[in-house]
Design an enzyme around this catalytic site. Structure first.
Site, PDB file in Angstrom:
ATOM      1  N   ARG A  89       0.851  -1.194   0.000  1.00 27.48           N
ATOM      2  CA  ARG A  89       0.000   0.000   0.000  1.00 27.48           C
ATOM      3  C   ARG A  89       0.882   1.238   0.000  1.00 27.48           C
ATOM      4  O   ARG A  89       1.798   1.359   0.801  1.00 27.48           O
ATOM      5  CB  ARG A  89      -0.898  -0.002   1.240  1.00 27.48           C
ATOM      6  CG  ARG A  89      -1.532   1.349   1.606  1.00 27.48           C
ATOM      7  CD  ARG A  89      -2.747   1.670   0.750  1.00 27.48           C
ATOM      8  NE  ARG A  89      -3.229   3.019   0.921  1.00 27.48           N
ATOM      9  CZ  ARG A  89      -4.225   3.395   1.716  1.00 27.48           C
ATOM     10  NH1 ARG A  89      -4.828   2.517   2.475  1.00 27.48           N
ATOM     11  NH2 ARG A  89      -4.607   4.653   1.761  1.00 27.48           N
ATOM     12  N   ARG A  98      -6.168   2.826  -4.631  1.00 27.92           N
ATOM     13  CA  ARG A  98      -5.276   2.082  -3.741  1.00 27.92           C
ATOM     14  C   ARG A  98      -5.384   0.586  -3.972  1.00 27.92           C
ATOM     15  O   ARG A  98      -6.431   0.094  -4.377  1.00 27.92           O
ATOM     16  CB  ARG A  98      -5.581   2.411  -2.286  1.00 27.92           C
ATOM     17  CG  ARG A  98      -6.976   2.010  -1.904  1.00 27.92           C
ATOM     18  CD  ARG A  98      -7.625   2.795  -0.831  1.00 27.92           C
ATOM     19  NE  ARG A  98      -7.568   4.204  -1.060  1.00 27.92           N
ATOM     20  CZ  ARG A  98      -7.762   5.114  -0.130  1.00 27.92           C
ATOM     21  NH1 ARG A  98      -8.033   4.757   1.079  1.00 27.92           N
ATOM     22  NH2 ARG A  98      -7.706   6.389  -0.400  1.00 27.92           N
ATOM     23  N   ASP A 101      -6.860  -1.137   1.456  1.00 25.29           N
ATOM     24  CA  ASP A 101      -7.128  -0.191   2.529  1.00 25.29           C
ATOM     25  C   ASP A 101      -7.768  -0.972   3.662  1.00 25.29           C
ATOM     26  O   ASP A 101      -8.745  -1.698   3.441  1.00 25.29           O
ATOM     27  CB  ASP A 101      -8.075   0.905   2.034  1.00 25.29           C
ATOM     28  CG  ASP A 101      -8.254   2.035   3.031  1.00 25.29           C
ATOM     29  OD1 ASP A 101      -7.324   2.292   3.825  1.00 25.29           O
ATOM     30  OD2 ASP A 101      -9.326   2.659   3.019  1.00 25.29           O
ATOM     31  N   ASP A 103      -9.308  -0.204   7.398  1.00 25.55           N
ATOM     32  CA  ASP A 103      -9.698   0.813   8.369  1.00 25.55           C
ATOM     33  C   ASP A 103     -10.235   0.139   9.621  1.00 25.55           C
ATOM     34  O   ASP A 103     -11.176  -0.667   9.543  1.00 25.55           O
ATOM     35  CB  ASP A 103     -10.800   1.728   7.809  1.00 25.55           C
ATOM     36  CG  ASP A 103     -10.284   2.709   6.783  1.00 25.55           C
ATOM     37  OD1 ASP A 103      -9.111   3.102   6.871  1.00 25.55           O
ATOM     38  OD2 ASP A 103     -11.070   3.088   5.889  1.00 25.55           O
TER      39      ASP A 103
END
Length: 171
Positions: A89, A98, A101, A103
């Site tokens: 990344r 991207r 990801d 989160d």
């Protein structure tokens, strides 16, 4: 006598729109499941979602995962960031394209507001690409005084379609 660390229920949002995002997410989930003190409990279906924030880019694939973890919130965030780095990344542009990801959305009942960690995730209730997969695996999870399902009902889910069913990440 020292007992085992308490286990927290954490939720992670996964996404990507470059390369093979489904493969990147499978690899991320595999890495998370192999980390000490973590266990994948449930993973949502895989969803194709329109880009958010910066719209001149390919659609994303998104999912959510429930993880049982003995890690504290900061260590869990570190595991997510390390996993992103292992998968190459690069953080070049906010809301931009991207490979992967991860989160950290929720970690138990932690309420944290620090420069590099805010829990629950500060913008998750504004993003259907987060709420749709999260509502699939945890519709009754309460954030900001209401369930994920209720937040999603108010927000709507236009343009989000199922790309693969719940077992996509294991094959």
């Amino acid at each position: 006598m020292k007992g085992p660390k308490p286990v927290s229920r954490a939720f992670i949002g996964l996404g990507g729109n470059l390369g093979d995002p489904a493969l990147s997410m499978r690899q991320a989930l595999s890495g998370l499941s192999e980390a000490p003190s973590t266990r994948i409990v449930k993973v949502s279906s895989l969803y194709r979602t329109p880009p958010w924030g910066k719209t001149d880019q390919p659609d994303f694939l998104n999912a959510a995962a429930e993880i049982a973890t003995g890690l504290d919130p900061r260590a869990m965030l570190g595991l997510c960031l390390d996993t992103e780095r292992r998968l190459k990344r690069v953080r070049a542009e906010r809301w931009g394209p991207r490979l992967i990801d991860l989160d950290l959305l929720v970690h138990g009942d932690a309420a944290i507001d620090e420069p590099d960690l805010t829990l629950p995730h500060p913008r998750m209730l504004e993003r259907a690409f987060v709420l749709v997969p999260l509502a699939e695996i945890a519709p009754d999870l309460v954030i900001a005084g209401d369930t994920i399902a209720a937040h999603l009902a108010r927000l709507g889910s236009d343009g989000i379609v199922t790309a693969a069913g719940p077992g996509w990440w294991q094959g």
